[in-house]
Scaffold this motif. Structure first.
Motif, PDB file in Angstrom:
ATOM      1  N   UNK A  12       0.881  -1.182   0.000  1.00 60.27           N
ATOM      2  CA  UNK A  12       0.000   0.000   0.000  1.00 60.27           C
ATOM      3  C   UNK A  12       0.913   1.225   0.000  1.00 60.27           C
ATOM      4  N   UNK A  13       1.633   1.414  -1.110  1.00 60.85           N
ATOM      5  CA  UNK A  13       2.729   2.401  -1.115  1.00 60.85           C
ATOM      6  C   UNK A  13       2.287   3.793  -0.669  1.00 60.85           C
ATOM      7  N   UNK A  14       1.128   4.273  -1.119  1.00 62.30           N
ATOM      8  CA  UNK A  14       0.731   5.644  -0.771  1.00 62.30           C
ATOM      9  C   UNK A  14      -0.575   5.657   0.014  1.00 62.30           C
ATOM     10  N   UNK A  15      -1.093   4.477   0.370  1.00 64.67           N
ATOM     11  CA  UNK A  15      -2.411   4.393   1.014  1.00 64.67           C
ATOM     12  C   UNK A  15      -2.266   4.498   2.529  1.00 64.67           C
ATOM     13  N   UNK A  16      -2.440   5.691   3.043  1.00 63.30           N
ATOM     14  CA  UNK A  16      -2.268   5.903   4.490  1.00 63.30           C
ATOM     15  C   UNK A  16      -3.587   5.882   5.254  1.00 63.30           C
ATOM     16  N   UNK A  17      -4.707   5.988   4.535  1.00 65.98           N
ATOM     17  CA  UNK A  17      -5.996   6.000   5.245  1.00 65.98           C
ATOM     18  C   UNK A  17      -6.736   4.702   4.980  1.00 65.98           C
ATOM     19  N   UNK A  18      -7.633   4.373   5.884  1.00 69.91           N
ATOM     20  CA  UNK A  18      -8.443   3.161   5.709  1.00 69.91           C
ATOM     21  C   UNK A  18      -9.230   3.223   4.416  1.00 69.91           C
ATOM     22  N   UNK A  19      -9.742   4.441   4.099  1.00 68.11           N
ATOM     23  CA  UNK A  19     -10.516   4.601   2.861  1.00 68.11           C
ATOM     24  C   UNK A  19      -9.681   4.183   1.648  1.00 68.11           C
ATOM     25  N   UNK A  20      -8.446   4.691   1.599  1.00 65.14           N
ATOM     26  CA  UNK A  20      -7.592   4.403   0.452  1.00 65.14           C
ATOM     27  C   UNK A  20      -7.234   2.923   0.380  1.00 65.14           C
ATOM     28  N   UNK A  21      -6.955   2.333   1.559  1.00 68.07           N
ATOM     29  CA  UNK A  21      -6.575   0.922   1.589  1.00 68.07           C
ATOM     30  C   UNK A  21      -7.756   0.049   1.136  1.00 68.07           C
ATOM     31  N   UNK A  22      -8.977   0.395   1.669  1.00 69.12           N
ATOM     32  CA  UNK A  22     -10.161  -0.397   1.302  1.00 69.12           C
ATOM     33  C   UNK A  22     -10.422  -0.290  -0.199  1.00 69.12           C
ATOM     34  N   UNK A  23     -10.211   0.905  -0.745  1.00 71.17           N
ATOM     35  CA  UNK A  23     -10.445   1.091  -2.184  1.00 71.17           C
ATOM     36  C   UNK A  23      -9.459   0.265  -2.999  1.00 71.17           C
ATOM     37  N   UNK A  24      -8.186   0.330  -2.565  1.00 69.89           N
ATOM     38  CA  UNK A  24      -7.143  -0.400  -3.294  1.00 69.89           C
ATOM     39  C   UNK A  24      -7.409  -1.902  -3.273  1.00 69.89           C
ATOM     40  N   UNK A  25      -7.785  -2.418  -2.069  1.00 69.59           N
ATOM     41  CA  UNK A  25      -7.981  -3.869  -1.926  1.00 69.59           C
ATOM     42  C   UNK A  25      -9.393  -4.301  -2.332  1.00 69.59           C
ATOM     43  N   UNK A  26     -10.239  -3.315  -2.607  1.00 72.63           N
ATOM     44  CA  UNK A  26     -11.632  -3.596  -2.966  1.00 72.63           C
ATOM     45  C   UNK A  26     -12.346  -4.435  -1.902  1.00 72.63           C
ATOM     46  N   UNK A  27     -12.202  -3.959  -0.652  1.00 69.43           N
ATOM     47  CA  UNK A  27     -12.932  -4.597   0.463  1.00 69.43           C
ATOM     48  C   UNK A  27     -13.772  -3.507   1.140  1.00 69.43           C
ATOM     49  N   UNK A  28     -14.795  -3.908   1.924  1.00 66.67           N
ATOM     50  CA  UNK A  28     -15.590  -2.895   2.626  1.00 66.67           C
ATOM     51  C   UNK A  28     -14.722  -2.154   3.650  1.00 66.67           C
ATOM     52  N   UNK A  29     -14.978  -0.842   3.741  1.00 66.53           N
ATOM     53  CA  UNK A  29     -14.271  -0.026   4.735  1.00 66.53           C
ATOM     54  C   UNK A  29     -14.451  -0.620   6.126  1.00 66.53           C
TER      55      UNK A  29
END
Lengths: 564, 564
Positions: B256-273
Motif C-alpha cells: 500500500x505504497x501511498x495508502x495511508x488512510x483506511x478509505x484508500x486501503x479499502x479502495x485499493x484492496x476492494x474490500x468494505x471499509x
C-alpha cells in the motif's frame, strides 16, 4: 408562600462580628450568609426584599423614559486606559488577567463601557436625548469591607447614563432623574433627603446625593432652617463671616507649657475657643503649607484639596515641620517660620482679630495676633472647614446637622468621558459635537440595609410595606393537631392572596412564642393569628408590626384594616 | 412601547466576523454589541428577549418548589480547594487576586458555594428535600469564545442545587427538575429533546442534557426508532455487534505504497471499509496504547477516557510511535510492535474476522487478520466509538442522528461535593449522614441564540411568541404627515395593550420598506399596518411573521386572529 415550603432560618443569638444594627438584623433574620470579606449570599428571604427594591427602581426608571440594557461585569483594560482611570481609579479596581494574559477589571462602574456603546450606537442628535440604565452586579475592592451589604465588595447597583446634545439638555435629563429618584425613595417608604454633594472620583459639574436618614448614618448632612438648602457636610457651605473687627490687643508670647490643643490653651487663657486658630502642616509637592482653621472647627479635606495647588496634598512629617517651623506639633503657628511657607486660612480665621496661635516654640503660644499687623495677610483665604450645627446659613437660616446613608447619587458629567473617548454625534447643523453626559447610581443592595437602619426596634426589622418580603403573615396555632384550624388558616391565606395581599402562611407548627418572634424579627408589617379559640369567637387576632397591642377583628374589619 | 422612545438600531450589512446565523442575526437586529472577546452588552432589544426567557425559567422553577437565592460571582479560592477543583477545573476558571493578594475566581458554577451555604443552613433531614436556585452571571474563560452569546465567556445561567437525605430522594428531585425543564422549553415554544449525557467535569452518577434541535447545533444527538431512547453522541450506545465470524482468509502483507488512510486501503484492496481497523496511538502515563476502531467509525474521546487507565491519556508523539511500533503514522497496527504495547479494541473491531490493519512498515498493510490466530485477543474490549446513523439500537430499532444545541443539563451528583466539603445532616435516627445532591443548569443567554438557530428565515428572526420582544407590531404609514393615521394607530396600540397583547408601535416615520424590514428582522410574530387607505376601507393589513402573504382584517377579525 407557605413557610413550610420556604427556607427560613433565623438565629437566636446576635452575631458577634456584626457592628451595625442592619448587619446584625440581616444575619439574625437569615437574610444573608457571608461567603468571604465583603461577599454575601442573599438567602431566599433576603432576595425577596432585594427584588422588591429592584422592581420599584426598574418601574420608575422605565416611567422616566430610561431604557434598560445589560453590560458585562468584566471590562477590558483598554477602555479604562482611554479615560486614564485604569491607573487613577486606585485600589478599589479589581484587576485580573485571562488565559491569554490580557487585563480586565470587574467593573466598579460603567462610564467607559456605556460611552463605548454610545459611540457605536449613536451618530446623530436625532437619537438624543437618551438614557440607558442597567441593574447589575458590581465589585469595588474596599480596603475595609464592613457593615454587611452596607459596604460590601460585590453589590447590586442600578446605574444610568444620559446623553444630550447640549448643556441645557443634560440639566433637563438630570432633573428628570432627580424626580425619578424622589419617586423611588418615596415609593420605598423611606425617610430621605437629597443633598448637594461633592462629585468625587466620578468628576463632573454638579451632583446631588440621596440619603436615607438614620442616626447610624456614616455621612453628616447639613440642612438650613431658612430654605430647602441641604448638602453633604463634604460640600456644605455656611454664610460668610462678619467683617474682621479692629485689633484691640497687643501681641504677646504666653507660657503654655503643657497646652498642646486649642481647647487647653483657650481654657488656660480663659478666652473663647473660637478665638484660637489650629495650624495643620501639609506638603503640596515641595511647598510647605500651613492651613489654619478656628479651634472650634475641623478641616474639611475635600474643600482643602480644591484650593489651588493642594489637589495632591499630604500631611507633613515631623522632620518637615521642624525644618520649616523649627518647632514640634502642638505649638505651631504662622509667625516666625524658619523657611518660606504658604499660609491657607479658612474664611473664619481670616476674619479673626486678637487671636491665638502656636509660637513655633515648644511650651509657648502667641496671643493678641492680628492679620496685617503681626503677620502678612494669608496667601489664600478659602472655605476649608466643615460647617457645624448652629452656623448661619447663606440663606439667613440656621444650619442643622443630621446623619444619613447614601443610597443614590446623580451627576452632571459634562463632556469629560465623551471627550476622553472621542465620542461625537452630528448636531442639527451637521457638525460633529461632543455630547453631554449625566450618570445616576442607586445602591440597590445597600438600600435594604439602610431601610433597616431607619426602621427597626428591639424585636427586629419594621419593613416599609413596599419592601417587605410579604405584607401579611398568617400564623397558625397548633396546625398539626387541629386540622380545622389549619384549614381555616389556609383558607384565609388563599383569600388574602386572591385579594392582592402578598401573604405568607406560617404553617411550620412552631410554638407561638417562637413563631411570633420570627415574624417580628423578619419585619412582616401585618400579622394575623388563627387559633381554635379565635375561630370559636369568630375573630382573628391582628397586630401591626409597629403596634404594641393586638386587636380582635372579624373578617370584614381585618380586610378593611389591611387595605389601610 | 413606542419605538420612537426606544433604542432600536438595526444593521443593513451582515457583520463579517460572525460565523453562525444566530450571531449574525443578533448583531444585525442590534440585540448585542461586542465589548471584548466573549463579552457582550445586551442592548435594550436583546435584553427584552433575555428577560422573557429568565421570567419563564423563574416561574417554572418556583412552580416546581425550588427556592431562589443569589450567590456572589466572586468566590474564594479556599472553597475550591476543598473539592480540589481550584487546580482541576482548568483554564476556564478565571482567577484573580484582590488588594490583599488573596485569590478568588469569577464563578463558572456554584457547587462549592451552595454546599458551603447548605452546610451552614441545613442541619437536619427535616429541612430536606430542598432545592435552591439562582439566575446569575457566570464566567468561563473559553479558549476560543465564539458564536456570540452561544459560547460567550460572561453569560447568564440558571443553576439549581437539590439536597436529599437519600438516593431515592435525589432521584425524585432530579425527576422533578426534568419535568420542570420540559415545561420550560415547551413554554418557550422550542423544539427540543432531552438526551442521556456524559457527566463530564461536574461529575456524578446520571445526567441528561436538554437540546434545542437545530441543523447548526454543535452536538450530535442520537435517537432510536425503537423506543424513546435518546443520547448525546458522547454517551450514545449501539447494540452489541454480532458474534465474530470464523477466519476464512490467510494472513498476508499487502503493498500500500501511498495508502495511508483506511478509505484508500479499502479502495485499493476492494474490500468494505468496515473490514479495516484504524490504529490510534496514545500514551497513558508510561504505557503505549493502541486504540482500534473500524475504518468507518470515529473514536469517542469521552468513552476512551473511561477505559481503565486512560483517564488522562494523550496522543502519542511520532517519536513515541517510532520507538514502540518502529513505523510512521499511516501504516500502524497491533501486529509486530518492537516494544510492549496495550491494545484497546472497540467492540466492533473485536467482532471482526479477516480484517486489515497497518503492517508497522511504511508502504504496507496486513490483510486477512484474525484475533487469536494472528495476534492475541485485545487487552481491553470496550465501546470506544461514536455511534453513527443506521447503527442498530439496543432496543432493536435503528439509530438516527440529529443536531442539537445544549441549553440545559441535569445531574445526579450523589455525595461527591457533600463528602469533599464535609457536609452532613442528622438523619431520622439522629445519625450524621452525607446528603445526596443534584445540580441543574440552564444557559439562559444561550437559549436566545439557540432559539434563533432554530427559528429564522432569509429576512431575519422568527421568535416563538413567548420569547418575542413584543408579540404585536403596529406599523404606521406616514405618521408625520397624516395625523389621523397616527392617531388611529396610537388608539389601536393602546387597545391592544389593554387587551393584554404586548405591543410595539413603530411610530418612527420610516419608509414602509425599511420599517417592515426592521420588524421582520427583529422577529415580531404579528404585524398590523395602519395606513390612510386601510382606514378608509375599514381594514387593517395583518401579517404573521411566518406567513408569506398579508390579509386585510377588520378590527374584530384582527383581535380574534391575534388571540389565536
Amino acid at each position: 408562600m407557605r413557610l413550610s415550603q420556604f427556607h427560613l432560618r433565623t438565629e437566636k443569638e446576635t452575631p458577634a462580628d456584626a457592628e451595625v444594627t442592619s448587619h446584625k438584623l440581616m444575619l439574625k433574620a437569615g437574610m444573608l450568609r457571608k461567603l468571604g470579606a465583603g461577599l454575601y449570599t442573599w438567602s431566599p428571604l433576603g432576595l425577596r426584599v432585594l427584588r422588591k427594591v429592584e422592581g420599584i427602581v426598574r418601574e420608575e426608571m422605565n416611567a422616566a423614559g430610561a431604557i434598560e440594557l445589560l453590560m458585562p461585569a468584566v471590562q477590558p483594560r483598554e477602555l479604562w486606559e482611554e479615560t486614564g482611570r485604569w491607573e487613577k481609579f486606585g485600589g478599589q479596581l479589581l484587576k485580573m488577567q485571562d488565559r491569554k494574559e490580557s487585563w480586565y477589571c470587574f467593573g466598579p462602574t460603567h462610564e467607559e463601557v456605556i460611552t463605548d456603546f454610545a459611540r457605536s450606537e449613536l451618530a446623530s442628535y436625532k437619537q438624543l436625548p437618551v438614557n440607558f440604565y442597567q441593574i447589575q452586579t458590581k465589585f469595588r475592592d474596599e480596603i475595609r469591607p464592613r457593615f454587611g451589604v452596607m459596604r460590601a465588595r460585590e453589590f447590586l447597583m442600578k446605574d444610568a447614563y444620559s446623553f444630550d446634545i447640549d448643556e441645557a439638555g443634560m440639566a433637563a435629563s438630570y432633573q428628570t432623574m432627580h424626580t425619578a429618584y424622589t419617586r423611588i425613595f418615596t415609593r420605598l417608604g423611606l425617610e430621605f433627603r437629597s443633598v448637594q454633594a461633592d462629585s468625587g472620583a466620578i468628576g463632573g459639574d454638579a451632583s446631588q446625593e440621596f440619603h436615607v436618614i438614620a442616626d447610624s448614618g456614616e455621612d453628616a448632612l447639613v440642612f438650613s432652617t431658612g430654605s430647602e438648602y441641604a448638602a453633604n457636610v463634604e460640600a456644605a457651605r455656611a454664610a460668610a463671616p462678619a467683617p474682621r473687627p479692629a485689633a484691640s490687643e497687643d501681641l504677646r508670647k504666653v507660657d503654655t507649657p503643657t497646652q498642646k490643643t486649642c481647647e487647653d490653651v483657650a481654657a488656660l487663657l480663659d478666652i473663647p475657643l473660637a478665638r484660637t486658630a489650629k495650624s495643620i502642616a501639609l506638603m503640596a509637592g515641595e511647598t510647605f503649607v500651613l492651613a489654619l482653621v478656628r479651634g472650634d472647627h475641623a478641616v474639611n479635606a475635600i474643600k482643602l484639596a480644591k484650593v489651588d495647588g493642594l489637589a495632591d496634598y499630604r500631611m507633613a512629617s515631623e522632620a518637615e515641620i521642624a525644618a520649616h517651623l523649627g518647632a514640634a506639633p502642638g505649638f505651631l503657628g504662622p509667625i516666625g517660620a524658619v523657611k518660606p511657607i504658604r499660609v491657607v486660612a479658612d474664611l473664619e480665621v481670616a476674619a479673626l482679630a486678637d487671636f491665638v496661635v502656636g509660637a513655633n516654640a515648644t511650651g509657648f503660644h502667641i496671643a493678641g495676633v492680628n492679620w496685617g499687623r503681626d503677620l502678612p495677610e494669608a496667601d489664600v483665604v478659602a472655605d476649608i472647614r466643615d460647617v457645624v450645627a448652629g452656623d448661619r446659613a447663606e440663606d439667613g437660616g440656621e444650619l442643622k446637622v443630621a446623619r444619613g446613608i447614601e443610597v443614590g447619587h446623580v451627576f452632571q458629567l459634562g463632556r469629560k468621558y465623551a471627550e476622553a473617548m472621542n465620542f461625537k454625534v452630528l448636531d442639527a447643523n451637521g457638525k460633529a459635537s461632543v455630547p453631554f453626559m449625566g450618570c445616576y447610581g442607586i445602591g440597590v443592595s445597600r438600600i435594604v440595609a439602610a431601610a433597616i437602619e431607619q426602621n427597626h426596634d428591639a424585636n427586629g426589622i419594621l419593613w416599609p410595606v413596599a419592601m417587605a418580603p410579604w405584607q401579611v403573615a398568617v400564623c397558625v396555632i397548633n396546625p398539626k393537631n387541629e386540622a380545622h384550624v389549619a384549614e381555616a388558616a389556609d383558607a384565609l391565606y388563599r383569600e388574602l392572596g386572591a385579594a392582592g395581599f402578598e401573604t405568607v402562611l406560617d404553617d411550620r407548627g412552631l410554638r407561638p412564642g417562637m413563631m411570633f418572634g420570627d415574624i417580628e424579627l423578619i419585619g412582616i408589617p401585618h400579622r394575623v393569628v388563627v387559633s381554635a379559640r379565635g375561630l370559636e369567637s369568630g375573630a382573628f387576632e391582628y397586630r401591626a408590626r409597629s403596634a404594641s397591642e393586638s386587636e380582635n377583628l372579624d373578617r370584614e374589619a381585618l380586610f378593611s384594616r389591611l387595605r389601610g
